[in-house]
Design a protein around this motif. Structure first.
Motif, PDB file in Angstrom:
ATOM      1  N   UNK A   6      -8.236   0.837   1.071  1.00 28.44           N
ATOM      2  CA  UNK A   6      -7.575  -0.133   0.209  1.00 28.44           C
ATOM      3  C   UNK A   6      -6.959  -1.231   1.067  1.00 28.44           C
ATOM      4  N   UNK A  37      -3.981  -4.393   0.746  1.00 24.22           N
ATOM      5  CA  UNK A  37      -2.792  -4.687  -0.049  1.00 24.22           C
ATOM      6  C   UNK A  37      -2.222  -6.054   0.299  1.00 24.22           C
ATOM      7  N   UNK A  94       2.932   1.560  -0.533  1.00 22.20           N
ATOM      8  CA  UNK A  94       4.252   2.082  -0.228  1.00 22.20           C
ATOM      9  C   UNK A  94       5.302   1.487  -1.154  1.00 22.20           C
ATOM     10  N   UNK A 107       4.604  11.440   1.445  1.00 21.83           N
ATOM     11  CA  UNK A 107       4.454  10.642   2.648  1.00 21.83           C
ATOM     12  C   UNK A 107       5.632   9.691   2.811  1.00 21.83           C
ATOM     13  N   UNK A 123      -5.189   0.087   4.480  1.00 19.08           N
ATOM     14  CA  UNK A 123      -4.888   1.519   4.452  1.00 19.08           C
ATOM     15  C   UNK A 123      -6.024   2.269   5.114  1.00 19.08           C
ATOM     16  N   UNK A 134      -5.043   8.941   5.526  1.00 20.71           N
ATOM     17  CA  UNK A 134      -4.255   9.531   4.448  1.00 20.71           C
ATOM     18  C   UNK A 134      -3.373   8.508   3.771  1.00 20.71           C
ATOM     19  N   UNK A 135      -2.512   7.904   4.529  1.00 22.69           N
ATOM     20  CA  UNK A 135      -1.644   6.901   3.906  1.00 22.69           C
ATOM     21  C   UNK A 135      -1.125   5.850   4.869  1.00 22.69           C
ATOM     22  N   UNK A 136      -1.543   5.869   6.110  1.00 22.29           N
ATOM     23  CA  UNK A 136      -1.020   4.894   7.055  1.00 22.29           C
ATOM     24  C   UNK A 136      -1.441   3.489   6.681  1.00 22.29           C
ATOM     25  N   UNK A 137      -0.468   2.599   6.615  1.00 21.29           N
ATOM     26  CA  UNK A 137      -0.749   1.184   6.389  1.00 21.29           C
ATOM     27  C   UNK A 137      -0.513   0.418   7.679  1.00 21.29           C
ATOM     28  N   UNK A 138      -1.454  -0.453   8.004  1.00 22.93           N
ATOM     29  CA  UNK A 138      -1.299  -1.365   9.128  1.00 22.93           C
ATOM     30  C   UNK A 138      -1.122  -2.760   8.567  1.00 22.93           C
ATOM     31  N   UNK A 139      -0.040  -3.413   8.987  1.00 23.35           N
ATOM     32  CA  UNK A 139       0.326  -4.705   8.425  1.00 23.35           C
ATOM     33  C   UNK A 139      -0.039  -5.847   9.366  1.00 23.35           C
TER      34      UNK A 139
END
Lengths: 114, 110
Positions: B31, B33, A103, A31, B92, B95-100
């Motif tokens: 998750x 972060x 990430x 990814x 999160x 799949x893997x998208x992170x929103x900040x």
């Protein structure tokens, strides 16, 4: 050393002149993602890729293109840059699996379009 | 859409505890972060918490999660001048998208 490498770190260009910001990771991550960071707006996702030849738009894709021909590389292409694309850009990668997989970020590319 | 909100600024004295707060909207987050960004640098992952946990401690860092209120906090004990930075909360999804969030600038004075 596990890392995400972006180049260049700084770039000043003129409106309309095509440019590419490169991103490479050595962790065999599936990814990869591009973000732009602007004051007061935080990080906004431009494009992401879940694997080779699989890309999708993020929140602010207009004016950008990406490609993912190999697992390690994920270049960001600005076909006709405009001043509103002046920003700090980050590439990031993730294995996408496992507990707490956040990430790994590159050091950033500061782009100025005049 | 998803939204992650943080206060913009926090100022503390060296040696005090710092508490940075974050709220998020998507209850399907897997998750959450905390990232740290020092001037001129990229984002560094500090810690994370799985969404079914209430608390996680990692040396000087304590993360508290109130899933009912969708509230996340980061406590830094014995804050040092080297902790001055921008702190980002992220959730999160999928799949893997992170929103900040937009980030909280922590300023530690001697």
């Amino acid at each position: 050393e596990a890392q995400v490498t972006q180049n260049p770190r700084y770039l000043i260009t003129v409106t309309g002149k095509k440019l590419t910001v490169t991103c490479s990771q050595n962790m065999n991550h599936e990814y990869m993602s591009w973000y732009r960071q602007d004051p007061g707006l935080g990080l906004r996702q431009i494009y992401y890729s879940m694997n080779v030849e699989v890309t999708d738009k993020g929140d602010v894709p207009e004016g950008y293109k990406v490609s993912r021909k190999e697992k390690r590389n994920f270049p960001l292409i600005l076909e006709s840059p405009s001043p509103n694309q002046t920003s700090l850009y980050f590439c990031a990668s993730s294995s996408g699996t496992g507990a707490g997989d956040g990430y790994t970020f590159g050091s950033g590319t500061r782009l100025t379009v005049v | 859409g998803e939204d992650v909100e943080q206060s913009l600024f926090l100022s503390v004295r060296e040696g005090d505890s710092s508490v940075i707060n974050c709220t998020y909207t998507d209850s399907s987050s897997t998750y959450l972060y905390w990232y740290k960004q020092e001037p001129g640098a990229g984002l560094q992952l500090l810690t994370y918490i799985f969404s079914n946990m209430d608390m996680k401690q990692d040396q000087r860092l304590t993360v508290l999660l109130n899933k009912k209120d969708k509230h996340l906090s980061l406590r830094i004990a014995d804050t040092q001048t080297g902790d001055s930075a921008i702190y980002f909360c992220a959730e999160r999804l999928g799949y893997s998208t992170l929103t900040f969030g937009k980030g909280t600038m922590l300023l530690v004075s001697p």
